[in-house]
Design a protein around this motif. Structure first.
Motif, PDB file in Angstrom:
ATOM      1  N   VAL A  89      57.849 -45.068  27.857  1.00  0.00           N
ATOM      2  CA  VAL A  89      57.598 -45.589  26.513  1.00  0.00           C
ATOM      3  C   VAL A  89      57.588 -47.105  26.515  1.00  0.00           C
ATOM      4  O   VAL A  89      58.211 -47.764  27.356  1.00  0.00           O
ATOM      5  N   GLY A  90      56.859 -47.638  25.531  1.00  0.00           N
ATOM      6  CA  GLY A  90      56.930 -49.057  25.246  1.00  0.00           C
ATOM      7  C   GLY A  90      57.783 -49.288  24.018  1.00  0.00           C
ATOM      8  O   GLY A  90      58.086 -48.348  23.267  1.00  0.00           O
ATOM      9  N   TRP A  91      58.162 -50.550  23.830  1.00  0.00           N
ATOM     10  CA  TRP A  91      59.094 -50.842  22.735  1.00  0.00           C
ATOM     11  C   TRP A  91      58.493 -51.873  21.792  1.00  0.00           C
ATOM     12  O   TRP A  91      57.897 -52.863  22.228  1.00  0.00           O
ATOM     13  N   LEU A  92      58.669 -51.608  20.489  1.00  0.00           N
ATOM     14  CA  LEU A  92      58.256 -52.534  19.442  1.00  0.00           C
ATOM     15  C   LEU A  92      59.503 -53.205  18.895  1.00  0.00           C
ATOM     16  O   LEU A  92      60.458 -52.525  18.502  1.00  0.00           O
ATOM     17  N   ASP A  93      59.480 -54.531  18.887  1.00  0.00           N
ATOM     18  CA  ASP A  93      60.658 -55.271  18.440  1.00  0.00           C
ATOM     19  C   ASP A  93      60.598 -55.630  16.965  1.00  0.00           C
ATOM     20  O   ASP A  93      61.538 -56.246  16.439  1.00  0.00           O
ATOM     21  N   GLY A  94      59.510 -55.334  16.296  1.00  0.00           N
ATOM     22  CA  GLY A  94      59.407 -55.658  14.883  1.00  0.00           C
ATOM     23  C   GLY A  94      59.129 -57.114  14.624  1.00  0.00           C
ATOM     24  O   GLY A  94      59.284 -57.589  13.493  1.00  0.00           O
ATOM     25  N   GLY A  95      58.695 -57.873  15.643  1.00  0.00           N
ATOM     26  CA  GLY A  95      58.407 -59.291  15.478  1.00  0.00           C
ATOM     27  C   GLY A  95      56.945 -59.538  15.146  1.00  0.00           C
ATOM     28  O   GLY A  95      56.369 -58.905  14.259  1.00  0.00           O
ATOM     29  N   ASP A  96      56.325 -60.459  15.888  1.00  0.00           N
ATOM     30  CA  ASP A  96      54.940 -60.842  15.652  1.00  0.00           C
ATOM     31  C   ASP A  96      54.023 -59.642  15.887  1.00  0.00           C
ATOM     32  O   ASP A  96      53.922 -59.131  17.004  1.00  0.00           O
ATOM     33  N   PRO A  97      53.308 -59.149  14.843  1.00  0.00           N
ATOM     34  CA  PRO A  97      52.435 -57.985  15.051  1.00  0.00           C
ATOM     35  C   PRO A  97      51.272 -58.289  15.994  1.00  0.00           C
ATOM     36  O   PRO A  97      50.793 -57.390  16.687  1.00  0.00           O
ATOM     37  N   GLU A  98      50.821 -59.542  16.024  1.00  0.00           N
ATOM     38  CA  GLU A  98      49.701 -59.886  16.908  1.00  0.00           C
ATOM     39  C   GLU A  98      50.103 -59.725  18.368  1.00  0.00           C
ATOM     40  O   GLU A  98      49.302 -59.275  19.201  1.00  0.00           O
ATOM     41  N   LEU A  99      51.339 -60.085  18.678  1.00  0.00           N
ATOM     42  CA  LEU A  99      51.837 -59.918  20.042  1.00  0.00           C
ATOM     43  C   LEU A  99      51.919 -58.438  20.400  1.00  0.00           C
ATOM     44  O   LEU A  99      51.541 -58.027  21.504  1.00  0.00           O
ATOM     45  N   ALA A 100      52.376 -57.615  19.457  1.00  0.00           N
ATOM     46  CA  ALA A 100      52.441 -56.176  19.701  1.00  0.00           C
ATOM     47  C   ALA A 100      51.048 -55.591  19.893  1.00  0.00           C
ATOM     48  O   ALA A 100      50.834 -54.723  20.758  1.00  0.00           O
ATOM     49  N   VAL A 101      50.085 -56.064  19.110  1.00  0.00           N
ATOM     50  CA  VAL A 101      48.704 -55.579  19.249  1.00  0.00           C
ATOM     51  C   VAL A 101      48.174 -55.864  20.646  1.00  0.00           C
ATOM     52  O   VAL A 101      47.580 -54.988  21.292  1.00  0.00           O
ATOM     53  N   GLU A 102      48.361 -57.085  21.137  1.00  0.00           N
ATOM     54  CA  GLU A 102      47.851 -57.444  22.453  1.00  0.00           C
ATOM     55  C   GLU A 102      48.535 -56.639  23.553  1.00  0.00           C
ATOM     56  O   GLU A 102      47.895 -56.197  24.512  1.00  0.00           O
ATOM     57  N   GLU A 103      49.837 -56.430  23.410  1.00  0.00           N
ATOM     58  CA  GLU A 103      50.559 -55.673  24.428  1.00  0.00           C
ATOM     59  C   GLU A 103      50.086 -54.221  24.464  1.00  0.00           C
ATOM     60  O   GLU A 103      49.851 -53.657  25.545  1.00  0.00           O
ATOM     61  N   ILE A 104      49.896 -53.631  23.300  1.00  0.00           N
ATOM     62  CA  ILE A 104      49.422 -52.242  23.250  1.00  0.00           C
ATOM     63  C   ILE A 104      47.992 -52.153  23.763  1.00  0.00           C
ATOM     64  O   ILE A 104      47.639 -51.241  24.526  1.00  0.00           O
ATOM     65  N   PHE A 105      47.150 -53.098  23.357  1.00  0.00           N
ATOM     66  CA  PHE A 105      45.752 -53.060  23.780  1.00  0.00           C
ATOM     67  C   PHE A 105      45.630 -53.205  25.292  1.00  0.00           C
ATOM     68  O   PHE A 105      44.812 -52.511  25.931  1.00  0.00           O
ATOM     69  N   GLU A 106      46.411 -54.102  25.895  1.00  0.00           N
ATOM     70  CA  GLU A 106      46.354 -54.254  27.347  1.00  0.00           C
ATOM     71  C   GLU A 106      46.834 -52.994  28.049  1.00  0.00           C
ATOM     72  O   GLU A 106      46.309 -52.613  29.104  1.00  0.00           O
ATOM     73  N   ALA A 107      47.813 -52.313  27.472  1.00  0.00           N
ATOM     74  CA  ALA A 107      48.253 -51.042  28.046  1.00  0.00           C
ATOM     75  C   ALA A 107      47.150 -49.997  27.959  1.00  0.00           C
ATOM     76  O   ALA A 107      46.941 -49.205  28.886  1.00  0.00           O
ATOM     77  N   VAL A 108      46.411 -49.998  26.863  1.00  0.00           N
ATOM     78  CA  VAL A 108      45.279 -49.076  26.725  1.00  0.00           C
ATOM     79  C   VAL A 108      44.218 -49.363  27.782  1.00  0.00           C
ATOM     80  O   VAL A 108      43.708 -48.448  28.441  1.00  0.00           O
ATOM     81  N   LEU A 109      43.869 -50.640  27.953  1.00  0.00           N
ATOM     82  CA  LEU A 109      42.863 -50.996  28.952  1.00  0.00           C
ATOM     83  C   LEU A 109      43.315 -50.609  30.353  1.00  0.00           C
ATOM     84  O   LEU A 109      42.529 -50.075  31.146  1.00  0.00           O
TER      85      LEU A 109
END
Length: 705
Positions: A133-153
């Motif tokens: 699993v990955g973890w969401l810290d509830g901080g900057d949503p843009e940072l979470a978007v990039e991290e999730i998107f890179e995991a998808v790629l």
């Protein structure tokens, strides 16, 4: 070839993750590398209908499921005990072939975790048991978007066809890092550098030491049936990977390992595919396969696959939340192949997962200096994405160091061009134009992107070698010229003095006056006889006429002799003065020629030495900027970057000057730089590879220009 659209299903509670879902959908739909489509129940592609009708079918057919789980369990459809997102997750896991599931859980403290609804707490535990699993810290949503998107790629990459991989890499080349040509990290070539973190060409990697792909013939087939069967299955698996059929590739790799459990290639690629599924059990199996591949590859002496397998094991350990094991495998990968950028990238990620940012960025720099495009993979590492400011600062420092290094190389190139400008006849204007281009480039370094800086530095280093080679040719030509001038000056001086001396001897022999009074005696006798016979005088008076006439004639002869001797001496004086002047002029010409040659001897060699040392100091400090080839398989005429300790089987000549100039040109007694360029002299097939520094410059190598 028509590229199919890869679907990314977004599963979550709408109300809790509405903003994050919107940004994720935009990020996925706007991507231009390969066709992607975000499938979500809150858009017009999937509607909030009973889960058995539309959403479950979308969950089964998608390529990747992104599952967001927070504090809310969500509503349950009529007749069901699980929420919509929970049912969609079950459908995806049960599908055949199953899509990759990437769960992202909101990080909660112990009190918040204890306050969760029972069904949600149980589901979160289930997700952690089944998946990495990955973890969401509830901080900057843009940072979470990039991290999730890179995991998808990263997950999709193994499911892409060869053409889609090329499209994805082309899209990467349009980022703010700049462009990268065909050249790769020094030492091992593009396939070897990209293997562990791009896997863009499955089946194309070879490092020797393993079994040959081809069987010799029917007899080999009968003697090695298991090997033949495994080879056929591996070929089918690699073909499936090239077509983007991940499940078929997994099936064929498993069959190959049933025939030959210790086959390194099948173990490696199967571990790679399994590590991307997101399932915890698959990651455990991937870790076991990678560790087995490490042992077998090490036993076979295949350092590349050993290092790449360590990297794969580190990736699997990271997905299994074992940072210590991840760090151990990453370090062992670096030890197995220090030149391999992928191993240093894995080490950077392992340190970042432990919060050791200084060590992480040190390893990241090591990866960049071995293969600059690895910075793209560094940006995708989830552990480093959590530190965007530190990553940005690292890139800024890297850019500053690169600019300083490229500036130093350009400065050396400009100095070499300055030496050549106007000194090579017809080439003078071309050299002046090249110098102007270098000055323009020096003024435009600040806005350059990182990879463009590397390309500019490498191009300047290659040009710098060319200019120094021309300078060496100029030095050799001028040495011949000065020797000719010196010889001509000495010969001309000797010839001129010899001619003047011969002329002086001729003058002395031909014009030297002598006193011969015979004419003064003969003339009075003849005159007296004439007067007697003609009766002009008597015999008694003849004697009185004769004596005065004799005395007068003698006096005239003496006066004429004295006049001639005076003229002779004056002529001799003029000739001696001319001879002395000629001798002095010839001696002066000879001394000037000797002085010019000595000045050339003392100054030119030292000047060239300073230029070469400055070039080696600037261009060879980083291998990514150095214009050299590989030691392995080096051929005569190629250049090598070597240090004080030659590798086994290599014989080095450290002289900067060729044998015919060592006694002519003077050099300063300076310490050798840490790294130097050597030109290969002997063939690669000989027992000892011979290389010399002077061969880089005075006998230009054919390769690496």
């Amino acid at each position: 070839m028509t590229l199919r659209t890869h679907e990314v299903f977004l599963a979550s509670n709408f109300d809790e993750f509405g903003e994050l879902r919107r940004r994720l959908r935009e990020r996925i739909d706007d991507f231009r590398g390969v066709p992607l489509r975000a499938v979500a129940l809150d858009d017009d592609l999937a509607r909030p209908v009973p889960p058995g009708v539309h959403s479950l079918e979308a969950a089964r057919r998608c390529d990747v499921m992104v599952l967001l789980v927070g504090r809310r369990y969500g509503g349950t459809p009529r007749g069901e005990s699980a929420s919509y997102a929970h049912l969609e997750h079950r459908a995806a896991v049960a599908a055949e072939p199953a899509p990759a599931v990437l769960p992202w859980l909101l990080r909660l403290d112990d009190d918040a975790e204890a306050a969760l609804p029972a069904e949600l707490a149980a589901w979160r535990r289930e997700l952690r048991q089944l998946h990495t699993v990955g973890w969401l810290d509830g901080g900057d949503p843009e940072l979470a978007v990039e991290e999730i998107f890179e995991a998808v790629l990263g997950t999709l990459f193994a499911a892409l066809s060869s053409e889609e991989r090329n499209r994805l890499k082309a899209a990467e080349a349009e980022d703010d890092l700049g462009t990268w040509g065909d050249e790769s990290g020094e030492g091992e070539g593009p396939d070897r550098q990209e293997m562990a973190f791009l896997e863009s060409r499955p089946g194309a990697v070879r490092d020797g030491g393993g079994d040959d792909d081809e069987l010799a013939g029917p007899e080999d087939l009968l003697r090695h049936p298991a090997r033949a069967a495994a080879l056929e299955q591996r070929r089918e698996a690699l073909k499936a990977m090239q077509l983007g059929e991940r499940s078929a590739a997994v099936l064929h790799f498993r069959r190959a390992l049933e025939h030959r459990p210790l086959e390194v290639e099948s173990s490696y690629w199967l571990a790679h595919l399994l590590s991307l599924t997101g399932r915890r059990a698959d990651c455990q199996e991937a870790l076991s396969l990678a560790e087995r591949a490490v042992k077998v590859a090490g036993d076979q002496g295949r350092t590349l696959f050993a290092a790449a397998a360590h990297v794969l094991a580190a990736r699997a350990a990271a997905r299994l939340d074992d940072p210590d094991l991840c760090l151990d495998h990453a370090r062992r990968g670096v030890d197995a192949a220090p030149w391999f950028a992928g191993a240093h990238l894995a080490l950077a990620g392992a340190h970042a997962r432990r919060g050791e940012l200084d060590a992480a960025f040190q390893a990241a720099g090591d990866a960049f200096f071995r293969y600059p495009p690895s910075l793209r993979q560094l940006r995708r590492d989830p552990a480093l994405q959590r530190h965007p400011r530190a990553l940005h600062a690292f890139e800024e420092r890297l850019g500053q160091r690169l600019r300083e290094a490229v500036e130093a190389i350009l400065e050396v190139e400009a100095a070499a061009l300055e030496d050549l400008q106007g000194a090579r006849g017809d080439e003078g204007p071309r050299v002046a134009e090249a110098r102007a281009d270098v000055e323009t480039l020096r003024g435009g370094l600040d806005p350059m992107r990182l990879l463009d800086l590397v390309q500019a530095g490498r191009a300047s280093a290659r040009r710098g070698v060319g200019w120094l080679v021309r300078q060496a040719a100029w030095i050799r030509g001028w040495n011949v010229h000065h020797l000719g001038v010196l010889k001509a000056a000495g010969g001309e001086s000797s010839d001129l003095v010899l001619r003047n001396r011969e002329q002086l001897r001729g003058e002395a022999a031909a014009r030297r006056p002598s006193f011969v009074p015979a004419a003064t005696v003969l003339l009075p006798v003849v005159l007296t006889l004439f007067l007697l016979l003609s009766g002009w005088i008597s015999d008694s008076r003849a004697l009185s006429w004769f004596l005065p006439l004799v005395v007068a004639g003698f006096a005239l002869d003496l006066a004429y002799f004295l006049h001639r001797r005076k003229s002779y001496r004056r002529r001799l004086g003029d000739l001696e003065t001319s001879l002395e002047t000629t001798q002095a002029s010839a001696d002066a010409t000879l001394r000037q020629a000797e002085a010019d040659y000595e000045k050339f001897r003392q100054g030119t060699g030292r000047h060239f030495q300073r230029r070469v040392l400055a070039f080696e100091e600037a261009a060879l400090r980083w291998t990514i900027l150095s214009p050299h080839g590989k030691l392995h398989g080096a051929r005569p005429g190629e250049r090598l970057r070597l240090g004080d300790e030659p590798p086994p089987g290599v014989e080095l000549d450290h002289h900067l000057l060729p044998p015919d100039l060592r006694d002519v040109l003077a050099l300063d007694d300076v310490a050798l730089p840490r790294h130097r360029l050597y030109g290969v002299l002997s063939a690669a097939g000989s027992a000892t590879l011979r290389a010399a520094r002077w061969a880089c410059w005075f006998e230009p190598p054919r390769g690496n220009r």
